[in-house]
Write an enzyme that holds these catalytic residues in place. Structure first.
Site: not given
Ligand SMILES: *Cc1c(COP(=O)(O)O)cnc(C)c1O
Length: 385
Positions: A33, A268
């Site tokens: 993702k 800044y």
């Molecule tokens: C993002 C996500 C994962 C992966 O989590 P990690 O800690 O990066 O391994 C697994 N399951 C769900 C539902 C997620 O949203």
């Protein structure tokens, strides 16, 4: 190049192999993702599949559909996506052989309607809220959702391929919520199976659970950050102790190096003042590129052989480091983070400097920074559009 994020696909493949070895008999889902946590979704998904990931996971259906559009077919990897809203592309997902997550009756109804329209069966993972309090169906509503899913199975519009849930505190081994969530999940699975559901996969583990809690593995583990070589439990062990290697190296070319007198305000707000005559180097990346402004005055950078610290504020497009009288040339490389084995800081170091987690550091590296892939296999080059 002003700046680049090198992504080592050989590291991604090696990480997937290391994670599979830890997963025992469970299959591995590489979670890709959010553009593979900033590493580039399609190249990382391909690398993960080459190394034996049999599932790919995305949050958005659009991400899942993009994997299929890139040619990663159902014969190569199952794909599950879980962040749905009413009116989402259910039919496109069903037609692309994408598994969909369902936490509520409205979603089951939309999946079934899409399947009817497409003349196919929707593959559904029923999600239980075992305690995270985010997505998932509450225990009190689970029997109704399961009964509706069984009815849709009888109609032929739905097949429940998965039962699943997600941890709240897997990164704090021993946290009492972990055992409570596992117990709640076992109850949800037993109830569904008694009602006649026969899932292909039951899954609960994310990266921290995969690495620290074997009893959470069930049939499938969902591994995100660890695929990219980042430890999900940095307070317990770094990536090397889990056999992982960070895949991303973020660097920039110095755009200016100059001598300035002592007492000179920098960036800044003048939150940094040169303590004496010194050399300043300008690093042409800023918060528009995902360098956290919260790391103003704290972020580490390898320049001219030494760790330097961001001097003053991180601006939108650039920040300054004080070389303390050392010299460097315009065009010389500044390394913000990488695997850490060539003396450079890591994303974890940036996370500490900015008061966040390494997940956020890599995921937020902006689109303006080109990704450069190392360790591609010949098959990747052929597949590239
Ligand atoms: C993002 C996500 C994962 C992966 O989590 P990690 O800690 O990066 O391994 C697994 N399951 C769900 C539902 C997620 O949203």
């Amino acid at each position: 190049m002003r700046a680049r994020a090198e992504v080592d696909l050989a590291a991604v493949r090696d990480n997937v192999r290391a994670l599979r070895a830890r997963a025992g008999n469970a299959q591995l889902m590489a979670v890709v993702k959010s553009d593979a946590y900033g590493h580039g979704m399609v190249p990382c998904a391909r690398a993960a599949v080459q190394a034996g990931a049999t599932w790919l996971g995305t949050a958005l259906p659009e991400e899942a559909l993009a994997l299929r559009a890139a040619g990663i077919g159902p014969g190569q990897a199952r794909v599950l996506c879980w962040v749905w809203t009413p009116g989402g592309p259910w039919r496109e997902a069903v037609e692309a052989d994408v598994d969909v997550s369902v936490s509520a009756l409205w979603a089951l109804e939309e999946a079934a309607a899409a399947a009817r329209a497409a003349g196919r069966t929707a593959r559904v993972h029923l999600k239980a809220d075992t305690g995270l309090g985010r997505a998932g169906c509450q225990p009190a509503d689970w029997p109704e959702l399961v009964a509706a899913a069984r009815a849709a199975e009888a109609e032929g519009t739905v097949k429940v391929t998965g039962l699943w849930s997600h941890f709240a505190c897997a990164d704090e081994p021993g946290h009492p919520s972990i055992a409570a969530q596992l117990a709640s999940f076992r109850e949800a699975v037993e109830h569904a199976e008694r009602a006649g559901i026969d899932p292909e996969v039951r899954h609960h583990a994310n990266s921290p659970a995969l690495l620290t809690l074997p009893e959470s593995h069930f049939d499938l583990v969902r591994s995100g950050v660890s695929v990219y070589g980042i430890s999900p439990v940095p307070q317990i062990a770094g990536p090397a102790e889990f056999g992982l290697r960070p895949a991303m190296t973020l660097s920039a070319s110095l755009s200016l190096v100059k001598k300035v007198p002592g007492g000179h305000g920098v960036s800044y707000g003048h939150h940094y003042t040169t303590p004496g005559e010194t050399t300043l180097a300008l690093v042409p990346v800023g918060y528009a590129d995902g360098v956290p402004r919260h790391a103003s005055g704290t972020g580490p950078v390898l320049v001219a052989g030494k760790w330097r610290t961001v001097a003053g504020r991180v601006a939108m497009d650039q920040f300054v480091v004080d070389l303390g009288g050392d010299t460097a040339g315009a065009g010389e490389r500044a390394v913000l983070f990488g695997p850490g084995d060539a003396g450079e800081p890591t994303a974890e170091d940036w996370a500490r400097a900015a008061g966040t987690i390494a997940y956020e550091i890599v995921t937020r590296i902006g689109r303006r920074v080109p990704r450069v892939y190392l360790g591609e296999l010949p098959a990747d080059r052929e597949a590239r559009p």
